[in-house]
Design an enzyme around this catalytic site. Structure first.
Site, PDB file in Angstrom:
ATOM      1  N   LEU A 156       9.664   8.697  -7.305  1.00 42.58           N
ATOM      2  CA  LEU A 156       9.767   8.214  -5.945  1.00 42.58           C
ATOM      3  C   LEU A 156       9.117   7.086  -5.435  1.00 42.58           C
ATOM      4  CD1 LEU A 156       9.091  12.238  -5.024  1.00 42.58           C
ATOM      5  CD2 LEU A 156      11.214  10.975  -4.670  1.00 42.58           C
ATOM      6  N   HIS A 179       3.523  19.657 -13.148  1.00 45.14           N
ATOM      7  CA  HIS A 179       3.566  18.858 -14.560  1.00 45.14           C
ATOM      8  C   HIS A 179       3.183  19.781 -15.687  1.00 45.14           C
ATOM      9  CE1 HIS A 179       3.769  15.259 -16.765  1.00 45.14           C
ATOM     10  NE2 HIS A 179       2.301  15.623 -17.297  1.00 45.14           N
ATOM     11  N   GLU A 190       1.051   6.616  -7.511  1.00 43.37           N
ATOM     12  CA  GLU A 190       0.902   6.641  -8.735  1.00 43.37           C
ATOM     13  C   GLU A 190       1.362   7.844  -9.644  1.00 43.37           C
ATOM     14  OE1 GLU A 190      -2.549   5.739 -12.132  1.00 43.37           O
ATOM     15  OE2 GLU A 190      -3.234   5.505 -10.134  1.00 43.37           O
ATOM     16  N   ARG A 249      16.655   2.131  -4.956  1.00 41.74           N
ATOM     17  CA  ARG A 249      15.914   3.213  -4.979  1.00 41.74           C
ATOM     18  C   ARG A 249      15.479   3.338  -3.440  1.00 41.74           C
ATOM     19  NH1 ARG A 249      13.152   5.972  -9.027  1.00 41.74           N
ATOM     20  NH2 ARG A 249      14.070   4.768 -10.536  1.00 41.74           N
TER      21      ARG A 249
HETATM   22  C1  GRF Z   1       9.309  22.135 -15.703  1.00 35.91           C
HETATM   23  O1  GRF Z   1       8.741  21.742 -16.876  1.00 35.91           O
HETATM   24  C2  GRF Z   1       8.263  21.154 -14.746  1.00 35.91           C
HETATM   25  O2  GRF Z   1       6.789  21.344 -15.258  1.00 35.91           O
HETATM   26  C3  GRF Z   1       8.742  19.828 -14.877  1.00 35.91           C
HETATM   27  O3  GRF Z   1      10.011  19.969 -14.662  1.00 35.91           O
HETATM   28  C4  GRF Z   1      10.362  21.177 -15.380  1.00 35.91           C
HETATM   29  C5  GRF Z   1      11.061  22.115 -14.216  1.00 35.91           C
HETATM   30  O4  GRF Z   1      11.890  23.191 -14.970  1.00 35.91           O
HETATM   31  N1  GRF Z   1       8.137  19.186 -13.544  1.00 35.91           N
HETATM   32  P1  GRF Z   1      12.767  24.048 -14.189  1.00 35.91           P
HETATM   33  O5  GRF Z   1      13.907  23.162 -13.454  1.00 35.91           O
HETATM   34  O6  GRF Z   1      11.854  24.707 -12.907  1.00 35.91           O
HETATM   35  O7  GRF Z   1      13.491  24.950 -14.778  1.00 35.91           O
END
Ligand code: GRF
Length: 201
Positions: A102, A118, A152, A74
């Site tokens: 990461l 998120h 985190e 990693r």
């Molecule tokens: C989305 O659900 C975002 O919240 C998450 O990953 C997904 C990305 O979707 N972090 P996309 O590749 O932008 O369609």
């Protein structure tokens, strides 16, 4: 995102792994002059099959692929990724569906220059299966959060959130679609506001 606003553009590098619908939203806002002083200068994917690479290519944005399969651990991958990214001298690195945890070395290198989106109203439902968990808990609202990335997982300072009401008919699939749709305005608006100095870095 330390840069001199008004004098320079905010250089944005996006990291993707998949469909790239959030990336597409950023590209569309930029094409329509709605992304403030932000410019997407490169898109980097850890998988060659990511549809987002095609989206970037269609928009004339340089792309690079760096696969973790070519690295023994990693740290080595993250180190190489930093080298790839820094060629573009970004003021902001945007995780747009980048499906990797990461290392803290990577995150520290981009302290206050690295953001993520998120699909939940953080601090609720860090990690995966956010929609299933929101439905299972009987929540009235789901949503999405843009936050600074810290070592985190999904725990960095929240920049902005959007709420999406959950209706009785919602399934995991319908909720996912509604939240994703909301993400497509949330993420570009945050990046625009960062570039205009309306959000503090
Ligand atoms: C989305 O659900 C975002 O919240 C998450 O990953 C997904 C990305 O979707 N972090 P996309 O590749 O932008 O369609």
């Amino acid at each position: 995102c330390r840069f001199l606003r008004g004098l320079y553009l905010m250089r944005v590098v996006c990291l993707i792994s998949g469909k790239g619908t959030n990336l597409q939203a950023l590209i569309d806002w930029q094409a329509n002059g709605l992304l403030g002083d932000a410019r997407i200068v490169a898109v980097i994917s850890n998988t060659a099959a990511a549809l987002g690479l095609e989206r970037a290519g269609n928009a004339g944005i340089p792309t690079k692929i760096l696969s973790q399969r070519d690295f023994s651990n990693r740290c080595a991958f993250d180190h190489a990724l930093i080298q790839f990214i820094d060629v573009y001298e970004p003021n902001l690195v945007v995780l747009a569906g980048f499906m990797r945890i990461l290392t803290s070395g990577f995150v520290t290198h981009y302290e206050r220059r690295l953001i993520n989106i998120h699909p939940s109203l953080l601090p609720k439902y860090k990690g995966l299966n956010t929609h299933k968990r929101a439905l299972g808990a009987g929540d009235k609202n789901a949503g999405a959060t843009v936050h600074w990335v810290t070592p985190e997982l999904d725990a960095g300072d929240i920049i902005r959130q959007v709420k999406v009401p959950i209706s009785r008919e919602d399934t995991e699939e319908t909720l996912k679609a509604k939240v994703l749709n909301a993400e497509h305005s949330l993420y570009p608006s945050v990046i625009r506001d960062l570039s205009l100095g309306l959000i503090k870095c």
